[in-house]
Design an enzyme around this catalytic site. Structure first.
Site, PDB file in Angstrom:
ATOM      1  N   CYS A   2       0.819  -1.203   0.000  1.00  0.00           N
ATOM      2  CA  CYS A   2       0.000   0.000   0.000  1.00  0.00           C
ATOM      3  C   CYS A   2       0.859   1.262   0.000  1.00  0.00           C
ATOM      4  O   CYS A   2       1.980   1.265   0.473  1.00  0.00           O
ATOM      5  CB  CYS A   2      -0.945   0.067   1.193  1.00  0.00           C
ATOM      6  SG  CYS A   2      -1.863  -1.443   1.481  1.00  0.00           S
ATOM      7  N   ARG A  27       3.153   0.648  -5.382  1.00  0.00           N
ATOM      8  CA  ARG A  27       3.078  -0.080  -4.117  1.00  0.00           C
ATOM      9  C   ARG A  27       1.794  -0.900  -3.990  1.00  0.00           C
ATOM     10  O   ARG A  27       1.609  -1.624  -3.006  1.00  0.00           O
ATOM     11  CB  ARG A  27       3.162   0.901  -2.940  1.00  0.00           C
ATOM     12  CG  ARG A  27       4.403   1.758  -2.954  1.00  0.00           C
ATOM     13  CD  ARG A  27       4.430   2.663  -1.754  1.00  0.00           C
ATOM     14  NE  ARG A  27       4.442   1.907  -0.523  1.00  0.00           N
ATOM     15  CZ  ARG A  27       5.512   1.387   0.029  1.00  0.00           C
ATOM     16  NH1 ARG A  27       6.671   1.541  -0.532  1.00  0.00           N
ATOM     17  NH2 ARG A  27       5.423   0.708   1.150  1.00  0.00           N
ATOM     18  N   ASN A 101      -0.607   1.197   6.101  1.00  0.00           N
ATOM     19  CA  ASN A 101       0.165   0.266   5.275  1.00  0.00           C
ATOM     20  C   ASN A 101       0.798  -0.727   6.237  1.00  0.00           C
ATOM     21  O   ASN A 101       1.532  -0.328   7.131  1.00  0.00           O
ATOM     22  CB  ASN A 101       1.228   1.077   4.509  1.00  0.00           C
ATOM     23  CG  ASN A 101       2.286   0.201   3.879  1.00  0.00           C
ATOM     24  OD1 ASN A 101       2.040  -0.956   3.577  1.00  0.00           O
ATOM     25  ND2 ASN A 101       3.455   0.762   3.678  1.00  0.00           N
ATOM     26  N   GLY A 102       0.486  -2.023   6.075  1.00  0.00           N
ATOM     27  CA  GLY A 102       1.054  -3.028   6.977  1.00  0.00           C
ATOM     28  C   GLY A 102      -0.012  -4.011   7.406  1.00  0.00           C
ATOM     29  O   GLY A 102      -1.082  -4.089   6.804  1.00  0.00           O
ATOM     30  N   GLU A 490      15.391 -15.194 -14.760  1.00  0.00           N
ATOM     31  CA  GLU A 490      14.927 -13.810 -14.775  1.00  0.00           C
ATOM     32  C   GLU A 490      14.095 -13.516 -16.031  1.00  0.00           C
ATOM     33  O   GLU A 490      13.073 -12.827 -15.959  1.00  0.00           O
ATOM     34  CB  GLU A 490      16.141 -12.870 -14.662  1.00  0.00           C
ATOM     35  CG  GLU A 490      15.851 -11.391 -14.782  1.00  0.00           C
ATOM     36  CD  GLU A 490      14.913 -10.829 -13.719  1.00  0.00           C
ATOM     37  OE1 GLU A 490      14.594 -11.533 -12.754  1.00  0.00           O
ATOM     38  OE2 GLU A 490      14.474  -9.678 -13.880  1.00  0.00           O
ATOM     39  N   LYS A 494      10.241 -12.267 -15.952  1.00  0.00           N
ATOM     40  CA  LYS A 494       9.767 -11.038 -16.622  1.00  0.00           C
ATOM     41  C   LYS A 494       8.528 -11.337 -17.457  1.00  0.00           C
ATOM     42  O   LYS A 494       7.554 -10.589 -17.432  1.00  0.00           O
ATOM     43  CB  LYS A 494      10.838 -10.436 -17.544  1.00  0.00           C
ATOM     44  CG  LYS A 494      12.015  -9.737 -16.910  1.00  0.00           C
ATOM     45  CD  LYS A 494      11.719  -8.418 -16.262  1.00  0.00           C
ATOM     46  CE  LYS A 494      11.248  -8.540 -14.866  1.00  0.00           C
ATOM     47  NZ  LYS A 494      12.074  -8.709 -13.762  1.00  0.00           N
ATOM     48  N   GLU A 497       5.469 -12.090 -15.215  1.00  0.00           N
ATOM     49  CA  GLU A 497       5.005 -10.923 -14.473  1.00  0.00           C
ATOM     50  C   GLU A 497       4.106 -10.005 -15.300  1.00  0.00           C
ATOM     51  O   GLU A 497       3.092  -9.532 -14.807  1.00  0.00           O
ATOM     52  CB  GLU A 497       6.202 -10.077 -14.001  1.00  0.00           C
ATOM     53  CG  GLU A 497       6.926 -10.627 -12.808  1.00  0.00           C
ATOM     54  CD  GLU A 497       8.111  -9.747 -12.427  1.00  0.00           C
ATOM     55  OE1 GLU A 497       8.243  -9.451 -11.237  1.00  0.00           O
ATOM     56  OE2 GLU A 497       8.905  -9.359 -13.306  1.00  0.00           O
ATOM     57  N   HIS A 513      15.800 -33.689 -17.936  1.00  0.00           N
ATOM     58  CA  HIS A 513      15.251 -34.365 -16.756  1.00  0.00           C
ATOM     59  C   HIS A 513      13.824 -33.918 -16.474  1.00  0.00           C
ATOM     60  O   HIS A 513      13.388 -33.923 -15.327  1.00  0.00           O
ATOM     61  CB  HIS A 513      16.147 -34.108 -15.545  1.00  0.00           C
ATOM     62  CG  HIS A 513      17.542 -34.601 -15.745  1.00  0.00           C
ATOM     63  ND1 HIS A 513      17.858 -35.937 -15.794  1.00  0.00           N
ATOM     64  CD2 HIS A 513      18.702 -33.932 -15.970  1.00  0.00           C
ATOM     65  CE1 HIS A 513      19.159 -36.078 -16.019  1.00  0.00           C
ATOM     66  NE2 HIS A 513      19.695 -34.868 -16.129  1.00  0.00           N
ATOM     67  N   LYS A 612       5.394  -3.329  -6.404  1.00  0.00           N
ATOM     68  CA  LYS A 612       6.825  -3.078  -6.542  1.00  0.00           C
ATOM     69  C   LYS A 612       7.566  -3.393  -5.251  1.00  0.00           C
ATOM     70  O   LYS A 612       8.681  -3.883  -5.259  1.00  0.00           O
ATOM     71  CB  LYS A 612       7.004  -1.601  -6.894  1.00  0.00           C
ATOM     72  CG  LYS A 612       8.428  -1.191  -7.137  1.00  0.00           C
ATOM     73  CD  LYS A 612       8.809  -1.495  -8.546  1.00  0.00           C
ATOM     74  CE  LYS A 612      10.288  -1.341  -8.803  1.00  0.00           C
ATOM     75  NZ  LYS A 612      10.789  -2.351  -9.727  1.00  0.00           N
TER      76      LYS A 612
HETATM   77  C1  G6P Z   1       8.466  -7.599  -5.735  1.00  0.00           C
HETATM   78  C2  G6P Z   1       8.721  -6.916  -7.058  1.00  0.00           C
HETATM   79  C3  G6P Z   1       9.906  -7.569  -7.750  1.00  0.00           C
HETATM   80  C4  G6P Z   1      11.119  -7.552  -6.850  1.00  0.00           C
HETATM   81  C5  G6P Z   1      10.828  -8.192  -5.495  1.00  0.00           C
HETATM   82  C6  G6P Z   1      11.952  -7.948  -4.508  1.00  0.00           C
HETATM   83  O1  G6P Z   1       7.995  -8.887  -5.962  1.00  0.00           O
HETATM   84  O2  G6P Z   1       7.574  -6.978  -7.879  1.00  0.00           O
HETATM   85  O3  G6P Z   1      10.197  -6.872  -8.953  1.00  0.00           O
HETATM   86  O4  G6P Z   1      12.175  -8.217  -7.462  1.00  0.00           O
HETATM   87  O5  G6P Z   1       9.637  -7.630  -4.928  1.00  0.00           O
HETATM   88  O6  G6P Z   1      12.011  -6.576  -4.256  1.00  0.00           O
HETATM   89  P1  G6P Z   1      13.274  -5.805  -3.717  1.00  0.00           P
HETATM   90  O7  G6P Z   1      12.809  -4.380  -3.604  1.00  0.00           O
HETATM   91  O8  G6P Z   1      13.611  -6.396  -2.386  1.00  0.00           O
HETATM   92  O9  G6P Z   1      14.356  -5.981  -4.697  1.00  0.00           O
END
Ligand code: G6P
Length: 617
Positions: A2, A27, A101-102, A490, A494, A497, A513, A612
């Site tokens: 949040c 957020r 937030n929390g 990665e 991507k 996501e 495998h 994020k």
């Molecule tokens: C969330 C984001 C990712 C990120 C991860 C870790 O899942 O969507 O993009 O890699 O958190 O976040 P950080 O801020 O700790 O790198």
């Protein structure tokens, strides 16, 4: 997670809060709301959906004048995203409005207690419990709002950043923090205050900011200097006003369609900014104060444990190869969320490196607190300056990627790898595990990476064509070996996501495998097959795919002919050292996922269900 925003001062609060919420949508964005005091009464509007949906209903439902207000953009934890569960929440009397937030962990028992005293609840949220708890304390103990918030928070177990105000005393907003970030911007004339989860909502108004620490609170009043107190015992703490170093342009799209695309293209600069002043090629040295000052801890380390989540965890996996290969230090890479709950063996001779773009990820923060409690030395690699993980670490090095807004992490990943490479090289030099000529070669090559990233970005048109061919498939496979195995992970992340296409990353040799069973003529397989590092082995893996009719998209070194002859498509990247190749091979994978998502009409910067910064466990 949040995002929270608040304003108190001489200006109209509404535009500041709405624009601020838009900047904080990274957020969370499943619902949004606002509460304003219009001079007579409290006005609340909230809705499921994004901040633009909120704007639409605000125009219909409430007047928007008022110099005091709070707003919220939500990522649901307790209660599904709907209008009722959206913040702000108002107390039973209608006097208090709160944003939070929390997570309040003991909300159920507090709720039962409040119900037994006649309180009723409209939502399923822990936040509505908190605002009524504050009201209850205020009434029972006849306390001013600040004291009531303090007393209520002392009964709460959990994490929070809150802002709350009372319509009967609209010249103050009470804020408090434990475990979730909270910044207070102080207007240039010190007569207005901006409250937010990070500084981006108030950048155009002020550069002066105070970050509340855990267990701190403040009653913010018109025209009064801010005073910060400990929630537990009311003691005053020093107010440390920082000057922000970022500017507005850095958090705007700058002509790109999406933040993600802008951030992909910013990588040459971000990588340069990250090694600037640290990589001194002429003198053949690497200067990093956080490493230098703690060299003994690093050199005496039994092992390095890397803790991280998401993309940062993938950067950690790349770092495992670099540290072991160059500095010959054993490395373990852990998901922070697993590490913290499995009673890990940690000793005083361990070095824990926490990698986090935001510096706020709850699991990573908890993992480093655990490691510190066992005496390990904790080194943070964060992007956000002054973030919780940066502050909690014993030492650290920032990535200087600049603000990353797109939810799918791009430049954070490559700059994390850059910092970790610098550390590994510095340690390798100190340990004598790298020759001076190899060291110089690495410095030279690293310095050339930004130019080579620019070159890799030139494949955009080719990648767009490939994206168009495969955008409608349901599954993708990504394969890589050695340093490029984490890049395969990665790349798959991507795609998942932002396009919601199922994708898996695998070590190329592991394919036989299991995943090989998935391969048929409908399966696109992205294979990272650059010249240095296991090239011939990867070519054999490509042959295996080809004989099962899979569609091969090869990520190859410029001028490659062997893979080109076998693959359905190739995307070239410039040649470099194997250890630095992830910085280049990751670029086409970012662009491929971006273009597929755009073609599918997905919301690239705000993919569904994601956020994020994940400040809940
Ligand atoms: C969330 C984001 C990712 C990120 C991860 C870790 O899942 O969507 O993009 O890699 O958190 O976040 P950080 O801020 O700790 O790198």
């Amino acid at each position: 997670m949040c995002g929270i925003v608040g304003y108190i001062g001489p200006r109209e609060a509404y535009p500041i809060i709405i624009e601020g919420l838009k900047r904080l949508e990274y957020r969370g964005y499943d619902s949004a709301g606002i509460a304003l005091f219009d001079g007579n009464d409290l006005k609340v509007a909230k809705t499921k959906g994004k901040v633009v949906d909120l704007e639409a209903i605000v125009e219909k439902e409430i007047t928007t004048n008022g110099k005091v207000g709070i707003g919220h953009t939500r990522w649901a934890t307790h209660g599904v995203p709907n209008d009722v569960n959206s913040h702000p929440h108002v107390s039973n009397s209608g006097n208090l409005a709160i944003i939070h937030n929390g997570i309040i962990e003991n909300y159920e028992s507090l709720k039962q207690e409040l119900i037994s005293r006649g309180y009723t609840f409209k939502s399923d949220t822990d936040t509505e419990v908190l605002v009524n708890l504050i009201e209850d304390v205020q009434k029972q103990q006849k306390l001013k709002l600040g004291k009531a918030v303090q007393a209520a928070l002392n009964q709460v177990v959990g994490a929070y950043a809150i802002a709350v105000f009372d319509k009967n005393k609209p010249d103050e907003i009470v804020v408090a923090r434990l475990g979730s970030p909270l910044a207070v911007g102080i207007g240039p004339k010190e007569d207005e205050f901006f409250i937010a989860s990070d500084a981006s909502p108030f950048l155009e108004y002020t550069k002066n900011v105070v970050y509340l620490e855990d267990e701190e609170m403040a009653v913010i009043r018109f025209h009064k200097p801010i005073k910060i107190r400990k929630i537990e015992d009311d003691s005053l703490v020093d107010t440390y006003v920082q000057e922000l170093q970022i500017n507005l342009e850095q958090i705007e799209k700058g002509g790109y369609d999406h933040f993600m695309l802008k951030e992909i293209h910013e990588q040459p600069k971000a990588i340069t900014d990250t090694y600037r002043g640290r990589l001194v090629r002429n003198e053949a040295i690497i200067k990093m104060a956080g490493v230098e000052d703690n060299m003994k801890r690093f050199l005496n380390a039994n092992r390095i444990i890397i803790v991280a989540c998401g993309t940062s965890w993938h950067a950690g996996l790349v770092a495992e190869y670099i540290f072991e290969d160059l500095a010959r230090i054993p490395v373990e890479v852990e998901y922070a969320s697993e590490f913290r709950y499995r009673n890990p063996v940690i000793t005083e001779n361990d070095v824990v490196i926490a990698i986090s773009q935001s510096g706020e990820t709850a699991d990573t923060l908890a993992a480093i607190k655990l490691a510190k409690s066992k005496g390990a030395f904790v080194f943070g690699v964060c992007n956000v300056v002054g973030s919780s993980i940066a502050r909690e670490s014993d030492a650290g090095a920032y990535t200087h990627a600049g603000p990353e807004i797109g939810v799918a992490s791009t430049k954070a990943f490559t700059t994390q790898i850059t910092v970790l490479t610098l550390i590994a090289l510095r340690l390798a030099r100190a340990k004598g595990t790298i020759s001076s000529s190899d060291f110089r070669t690495h410095l030279l090559e690293l310095e050339m990476i930004p130019k080579k990233v620019e070159k890799a970005l030139e494949s955009d048109a080719n990648i767009t064509t490939i994206a168009n061919i495969y955008k409608d498939v349901s599954n993708f496979l990504y394969l890589g070996r050695g340093y490029n195995f984490p890049v395969a992970l990665e790349g798959a992340l991507k795609l998942k996501e932002i396009s919601y296409i199922h994708a898996e990353g695998y070590p190329a040799a592991e394919m036989k495998h299991g995943p090989i069973a998935l391969i048929d003529e409908n399966m696109p397989i992205v294979v990272i097959a650059t010249k240095k590092g296991h090239y011939e082995k990867v070519v054999s893996n490509i042959q295996e795919i080809k004989s099962r009719k899979g569609k091969i998209i090869g990520i190859v070194t410029e001028g490659d002919t062997q893979v080109r002859a076998l693959a359905d498509h190739v995307i070239e990247v410039p040649d470099t050292l194997e250890s630095l190749s992830p910085l280049l091979t990751t670029i086409p994978l970012q662009l491929l996922s971006y273009h597929i998502a755009v073609m599918l009409g997905k919301n690239v910067d705000q993919p569904r269900n994601l956020a994020k910064s994940v400040t809940v466990e």
